[in-house]
Scaffold this active site. Structure first.
Site, PDB file in Angstrom:
ATOM      1  N   LYS A  75     -15.023  32.626   4.268  1.00 49.59           N
ATOM      2  CA  LYS A  75     -15.411  33.135   2.942  1.00 49.59           C
ATOM      3  C   LYS A  75     -16.847  32.730   2.606  1.00 49.59           C
ATOM      4  CE  LYS A  75     -10.680  33.311   1.263  1.00 49.59           C
ATOM      5  NZ  LYS A  75      -9.583  32.659   0.549  1.00 49.59           N
ATOM      6  N   GLN A 105      -8.152  27.270  -3.100  1.00 50.53           N
ATOM      7  CA  GLN A 105      -7.471  27.752  -1.896  1.00 50.53           C
ATOM      8  C   GLN A 105      -6.032  27.226  -1.852  1.00 50.53           C
ATOM      9  OE1 GLN A 105      -9.058  29.854   0.449  1.00 50.53           O
ATOM     10  NE2 GLN A 105      -7.077  30.023   1.473  1.00 50.53           N
ATOM     11  N   ASP A 155      -9.823  35.141  -7.849  1.00 52.55           N
ATOM     12  CA  ASP A 155      -8.634  35.392  -7.032  1.00 52.55           C
ATOM     13  C   ASP A 155      -7.590  36.195  -7.813  1.00 52.55           C
ATOM     14  OD1 ASP A 155      -8.611  34.753  -4.386  1.00 52.55           O
ATOM     15  OD2 ASP A 155      -7.841  32.710  -4.621  1.00 52.55           O
TER      16      ASP A 155
END
Ligand code: NAD
Length: 274
Positions: free
Chosen positions: A47, A91, A114
């Site tokens: 990422k 994450q 997200d």
């Protein structure tokens, strides 16, 4: 024909790069990683790499496996109020001593790239999406790229997680498909999947979907990521299913799109702060 992710991801990343150039500043993306999950480590570095290529400043914040919930919430608070951070993600998975729902709810919705904050999930279900989780967003980009019509089509989503299955079903419903969501308690999965003109599979079980479970001419999007003897495999038995349907391969399918769509969300967050 395989539904390759690369051409779609390349186009999205090119558009993000152009969007960043227009902004005139480099958007900030922070990624929080807790503990030593080896897959998370790989995902986070990919990422950060893609972010830099698109002109986005990616920064990793790493907390040890033993970090407390309070320590993580403090870091989230700092990122919430840091004006150089336009969007950030935590994450997943998190170590067991940390309540992931509590952490996700603590993220400011306008920085939640997200799309996992309840407000963003709720807006999606209400048909007014703001930030949408990157993986299902990537699947929609793939369908659109390959000109796979959704309106009026029978779509079946296998999996009902907050990160993939549920938002996927909501997106397809918003795009006027007739949607069924299957899960671990679904009886006779094949009876459902055989009806699908669009089949999205996000479970994490290799070869769960075989040729006889798929309708002739369907579009099958394989979201699953499984590691078998060091190699990546999806949830779909590519060999038998690709004889009847168009399938996205693993690797080379949705994975690349997830990262590209995350960057799209970061650009959106930065554009809104301009
Ligand atoms: P999850 O474990 O949270 O959810 C799995 C879902 O599968 C559950 O809703 C469960 O009900 C369902 N399920 C389990 N067994 C089943 C069965 N036998 N039949 C039907 N449904 C069943 O996982 P997740 O986070 O949604 O991820 C799913 C898969 O997608 C994993 O392999 C994950 O690694 C992968 N993934 C890929 C990407 C990507 O970028 N390509 C992103 C996120 C997740």
């Amino acid at each position: 024909m395989a539904l390759e992710g690369k051409p779609v991801a390349d186009r999205i990343l090119k558009e993000v790069k152009e969007g960043v150039e227009e902004l005139g500043f480099s958007p900030g993306l922070a990624i929080v990683r807790v503990g030593d999950d080896p897959a998370s480590k790989v995902y986070v570095s990919s990422k950060i790499k893609r972010a830099e290529e698109a002109g986005i400043k990616g920064t990793e914040h790493h907390l040890p496996e033993t970090a407390t919930e309070a320590e993580l919430l403090e870091l989230v608070h700092q990122l919430n109020i840091d004006s150089s951070v336009h969007g950030f993600i935590v994450q997943l998975p998190l170590p067991p001593q940390i309540n992931a729902e509590k952490v996700l709810e603590f993220i400011y919705p306008e920085k939640d790239v997200d799309g996992l904050h309840p407000l963003n999930l709720g807006k999606l279900v209400a048909g007014d999406p703001h930030f949408v989780p990157a993986t299902p967003l990537g699947v929609m980009e793939m369908l659109s790229h390959y000109k796979i019509e959704t309106a009026g089509k029978n779509a079946v989503v296998v999996g009902r997680s907050n990160m993939v299955g549920k938002p996927m079903s909501a997106l397809l419903l918003n795009a006027n498909a007739t949607v069924e969501t299957c899960h671990s308690r679904t009886k006779d999965l094949a009876e459902h999947t055989r009806r699908a003109e669009i089949l999205v599979v996000a479970v994490g079980k290799p070869k769960l979907i075989t040729g006889e479970m798929v309708r002739e001419g369907a579009a099958v999007i394989d979201v699953g990521i499984n590691r078998i003897e060091g190699k990546l495999a999806g949830d779909v038995d590519f060999e038998t299913v690709s004889k009847k349907a168009r399938v996205s391969p693993v690797p080379g399918g949705v994975g690349k799109l997830t990262v590209a769509c995350l960057m799209k969300n970061v650009l959106k967050a930065a554009q809104e702060k301009k």
